[in-house]
Design a protein around this motif. Structure first.
Motif, PDB file in Angstrom:
ATOM      1  N   ALA A 148       0.831  -1.204   0.000  1.00 37.93           N
ATOM      2  CA  ALA A 148       0.000   0.000   0.000  1.00 37.93           C
ATOM      3  C   ALA A 148       0.866   1.255   0.000  1.00 37.93           C
ATOM      4  O   ALA A 148       0.617   2.216  -0.747  1.00 37.93           O
ATOM      5  N   SER A 149       1.885   1.256   0.841  1.00 39.39           N
ATOM      6  CA  SER A 149       2.791   2.401   0.921  1.00 39.39           C
ATOM      7  C   SER A 149       3.548   2.600  -0.391  1.00 39.39           C
ATOM      8  O   SER A 149       3.701   3.731  -0.875  1.00 39.39           O
ATOM      9  N   TYR A 150       4.046   1.489  -0.972  1.00 42.81           N
ATOM     10  CA  TYR A 150       4.758   1.591  -2.248  1.00 42.81           C
ATOM     11  C   TYR A 150       3.849   2.150  -3.349  1.00 42.81           C
ATOM     12  O   TYR A 150       4.254   3.023  -4.129  1.00 42.81           O
ATOM     13  N   LEU A 151       2.599   1.664  -3.405  1.00 43.34           N
ATOM     14  CA  LEU A 151       1.676   2.120  -4.450  1.00 43.34           C
ATOM     15  C   LEU A 151       1.365   3.608  -4.311  1.00 43.34           C
ATOM     16  O   LEU A 151       1.213   4.316  -5.315  1.00 43.34           O
ATOM     17  N   LYS A 152       1.279   4.100  -3.083  1.00 44.96           N
ATOM     18  CA  LYS A 152       1.071   5.539  -2.887  1.00 44.96           C
ATOM     19  C   LYS A 152       2.268   6.320  -3.432  1.00 44.96           C
ATOM     20  O   LYS A 152       2.106   7.374  -4.056  1.00 44.96           O
ATOM     21  N   THR A 153       3.459   5.784  -3.244  1.00 45.09           N
ATOM     22  CA  THR A 153       4.660   6.427  -3.788  1.00 45.09           C
ATOM     23  C   THR A 153       4.643   6.386  -5.309  1.00 45.09           C
ATOM     24  O   THR A 153       4.890   7.403  -5.972  1.00 45.09           O
ATOM     25  N   TYR A 154       4.353   5.223  -5.858  1.00 39.28           N
ATOM     26  CA  TYR A 154       4.333   5.076  -7.319  1.00 39.28           C
ATOM     27  C   TYR A 154       3.318   6.025  -7.961  1.00 39.28           C
ATOM     28  O   TYR A 154       3.587   6.608  -9.013  1.00 39.28           O
ATOM     29  N   SER A 155       2.169   6.216  -7.318  1.00 38.29           N
ATOM     30  CA  SER A 155       1.115   7.070  -7.888  1.00 38.29           C
ATOM     31  C   SER A 155       1.559   8.524  -7.986  1.00 38.29           C
ATOM     32  O   SER A 155       1.004   9.295  -8.764  1.00 38.29           O
ATOM     33  N   MET A 156       2.560   8.916  -7.199  1.00 37.65           N
ATOM     34  CA  MET A 156       3.092  10.271  -7.273  1.00 37.65           C
ATOM     35  C   MET A 156       4.039  10.442  -8.457  1.00 37.65           C
ATOM     36  O   MET A 156       4.315  11.554  -8.889  1.00 37.65           O
ATOM     37  N   ILE A 157       4.559   9.319  -8.987  1.00 35.11           N
ATOM     38  CA  ILE A 157       5.573   9.374 -10.044  1.00 35.11           C
ATOM     39  C   ILE A 157       5.019   8.995 -11.405  1.00 35.11           C
ATOM     40  O   ILE A 157       5.371   9.585 -12.429  1.00 35.11           O
ATOM     41  N   ALA A 158       4.138   7.999 -11.443  1.00 29.78           N
ATOM     42  CA  ALA A 158       3.610   7.520 -12.725  1.00 29.78           C
ATOM     43  C   ALA A 158       2.214   6.955 -12.528  1.00 29.78           C
ATOM     44  O   ALA A 158       1.727   6.829 -11.397  1.00 29.78           O
ATOM     45  N   GLY A 159       1.583   6.614 -13.644  1.00 28.21           N
ATOM     46  CA  GLY A 159       0.206   6.136 -13.575  1.00 28.21           C
ATOM     47  C   GLY A 159      -0.096   4.962 -14.477  1.00 28.21           C
ATOM     48  O   GLY A 159      -1.218   4.815 -14.954  1.00 28.21           O
ATOM     49  N   ASP A 160       0.892   4.110 -14.713  1.00 30.38           N
ATOM     50  CA  ASP A 160       0.696   2.950 -15.583  1.00 30.38           C
ATOM     51  C   ASP A 160      -0.317   1.998 -14.944  1.00 30.38           C
ATOM     52  O   ASP A 160      -0.072   1.436 -13.867  1.00 30.38           O
ATOM     53  N   SER A 161      -1.419   1.786 -15.611  1.00 26.28           N
ATOM     54  CA  SER A 161      -2.490   0.944 -15.057  1.00 26.28           C
ATOM     55  C   SER A 161      -2.028  -0.488 -14.821  1.00 26.28           C
ATOM     56  O   SER A 161      -2.546  -1.181 -13.937  1.00 26.28           O
ATOM     57  N   ARG A 162      -1.037  -0.939 -15.590  1.00 27.93           N
ATOM     58  CA  ARG A 162      -0.560  -2.310 -15.447  1.00 27.93           C
ATOM     59  C   ARG A 162       0.132  -2.525 -14.102  1.00 27.93           C
ATOM     60  O   ARG A 162       0.066  -3.616 -13.523  1.00 27.93           O
ATOM     61  N   VAL A 163       0.816  -1.503 -13.622  1.00 27.74           N
ATOM     62  CA  VAL A 163       1.485  -1.617 -12.318  1.00 27.74           C
ATOM     63  C   VAL A 163       0.453  -1.742 -11.211  1.00 27.74           C
ATOM     64  O   VAL A 163       0.562  -2.608 -10.329  1.00 27.74           O
ATOM     65  N   PHE A 164      -0.579  -0.895 -11.261  1.00 31.15           N
ATOM     66  CA  PHE A 164      -1.635  -0.981 -10.249  1.00 31.15           C
ATOM     67  C   PHE A 164      -2.361  -2.311 -10.338  1.00 31.15           C
ATOM     68  O   PHE A 164      -2.657  -2.949  -9.319  1.00 31.15           O
ATOM     69  N   ALA A 165      -2.614  -2.758 -11.576  1.00 30.80           N
ATOM     70  CA  ALA A 165      -3.333  -4.022 -11.767  1.00 30.80           C
ATOM     71  C   ALA A 165      -2.543  -5.205 -11.229  1.00 30.80           C
ATOM     72  O   ALA A 165      -3.125  -6.191 -10.760  1.00 30.80           O
ATOM     73  N   SER A 166      -1.211  -5.117 -11.267  1.00 30.28           N
ATOM     74  CA  SER A 166      -0.395  -6.222 -10.749  1.00 30.28           C
ATOM     75  C   SER A 166      -0.562  -6.389  -9.248  1.00 30.28           C
ATOM     76  O   SER A 166      -0.249  -7.446  -8.688  1.00 30.28           O
ATOM     77  N   PHE A 167      -1.088  -5.334  -8.579  1.00 28.22           N
ATOM     78  CA  PHE A 167      -1.386  -5.415  -7.148  1.00 28.22           C
ATOM     79  C   PHE A 167      -2.888  -5.554  -6.911  1.00 28.22           C
ATOM     80  O   PHE A 167      -3.360  -5.443  -5.782  1.00 28.22           O
ATOM     81  N   ASN A 168      -3.637  -5.733  -8.012  1.00 27.57           N
ATOM     82  CA  ASN A 168      -5.081  -5.965  -7.957  1.00 27.57           C
ATOM     83  C   ASN A 168      -5.877  -4.748  -7.478  1.00 27.57           C
ATOM     84  O   ASN A 168      -6.885  -4.863  -6.783  1.00 27.57           O
TER      85      ASN A 168
END
Length: 397
Positions: free
Chosen positions: A280-300
């Motif tokens: 959850a913490s990593y995804l919040k960080t990633y969302s500040m840098i990029a928005g590739d839907s595939r990355v979010f989808a890999s975490f469901n």
């Protein structure tokens, strides 16, 4: 040991015959092979005068020069990164490509220990001469020399003058008639600092394939005691003491995320991999840098859900996937391989993600970034950072 003459040339091919003449007359080691570094439009002039009009052969015969190898494929053309040739080097955008081309060519020739390089800066644009001199200063060895030729003032910029003759030979220049027998051509060796002797050979091996700008950046950071990292999130790269290192957004976010954790470390044990607060913490960080839907989808999850929830609430969502060992290992490997590609070993050890296997039986490993490393970034430290830290993302070393 063979001698190679490496000369930059513009639209005046005379510079080559003048240099060869001066080397011979002054008793310098005569080249076994000759190479020209030039632009696309200047090549036509070189071919016309040096090959088709046989000025090289005339020089050889007239002054009975030792034989040397100079063929059409010894005319080395400068090119852009996309493979397109530099046309005349007059555009501002050409300068980086000129610098990179000359740097790579000099690095290639000086890598052969069985030859000496005589580098001439007498021809071409001033920037070409500058880059040739700079490249020789970086890569030049004890046996290599750098030179310039000087021609009698009356014979400068004459397209009919190629070398002084033994007999009377009259040419016209503007409103003057000149006798090439009276011309003087002198070669001056230019002292230069050989930085190759001041750095480790492993470092030289590392920079030989780099562009001019990256080579300079590497030299500027060599044995720099204070290493500083800056994460440029908008352009997706990391600056390490001024050296730009591109990283995929997923890995860039991981490095930033790890650098913001307490003590900058994670313990990859079973408890860590089962705890969803980390993903959850990593995804919040990633969302500040990029928005590739595939990355979010890999975490469901999807991006909107990540942005709308806090770290704590996101970690409690059903279906959220954890950070897995393989994912972490792969991210670390990609980041460290980029650091190793662009950084000198001592600097790399300061910035890479280290590992420490503290439980060999269970293969439990700690990943860490040195706490002493200065890590700056262009992101505003907002709510997610404080949330992440307050949840105690790591519990032990």
């Amino acid at each position: 040991m063979k001698t190679i003459l490496l000369s930059v040339m513009g639209t005046s091919p005379q510079v080559l015959t003048e240099t060869l003449y001066a080397i011979y007359k002054q008793g310098k080691p005569f080249p076994d092979e000759v190479y020209l570094i030039t632009s696309e439009n200047a090549k036509a002039k070189a071919v016309e005068w040096l090959f088709e009009k046989e000025q090289i052969e005339h020089l050889k015969a007239h002054h009975r020069l030792p034989d040397f190898k100079f063929e059409l494929d010894h005319i080395l053309l400068m090119e852009h990164d996309n493979g397109e040739l530099v046309f005349d080097g007059s555009e501002e955008q050409d300068q980086q490509s000129i610098a990179d081309s000359i740097t790579r060519i000099v690095a290639k020739f000086t890598s052969d220990e069985n030859c000496r390089i005589h580098a001439s800066i007498a021809g071409g644009r001033k920037t070409m001469a500058f880059y040739m001199g700079y490249a020789m200063s970086i890569f030049g060895r004890e046996q290599d020399v750098l030179s310039h030729v000087f021609v009698s003032k009356d014979f400068e910029f004459s397209d009919q003058f190629f070398f002084p003759t033994l007999d009377d030979n009259y040419i016209a220049k503007n409103d003057k008639v000149l006798n090439t027998k009276a011309a003087k051509v002198n070669l001056l060796e230019i002292p230069f600092v050989r930085m190759r002797n001041m750095v480790d050979q492993s470092f030289i091996n590392q920079i030989e394939s780099n562009s001019f700008s990256k080579t300079i950046a590497l030299l500027n950071t060599y044995k720099n005691k204070r290493v500083k990292v800056k994460i440029i999130s908008k352009k997706k790269y990391i600056l390490v003491n001024g050296i730009k290192i591109k990283l995929p957004p997923k890995e860039l976010a991981f490095y930033f995320w790890l650098s913001q954790l307490p003590s900058r470390k994670i313990d990859m044990d079973r408890q860590f991999c089962d705890d969803l607060v980390h993903s959850a913490s990593y995804l919040k960080t990633y969302s500040m840098i990029a928005g590739d839907s595939r990355v979010f989808a890999s975490f469901n999850v999807d991006r909107e859900v990540v942005e709308e929830n806090t770290v704590e609430s996101l970690s409690k969502l059903p279906g959220l996937k954890p950070l897995e060992k393989y994912w972490l290992q792969q991210a670390r490997s990609k980041i460290n391989s980029q650091f190793k590609q662009w950084l000198e070993a001592a600097v790399c050890s300061e910035v890479e993600i280290g590992s420490n296997e503290y439980n060999t039986q269970l293969h439990e490993v700690c990943y860490f970034i040195p706490e002493t490393l200065v890590v700056e970034h262009d992101l505003s430290v907002n709510k997610f950072t404080h949330e992440a830290n307050s949840i105690d993302l790591v519990s032990k070393l």
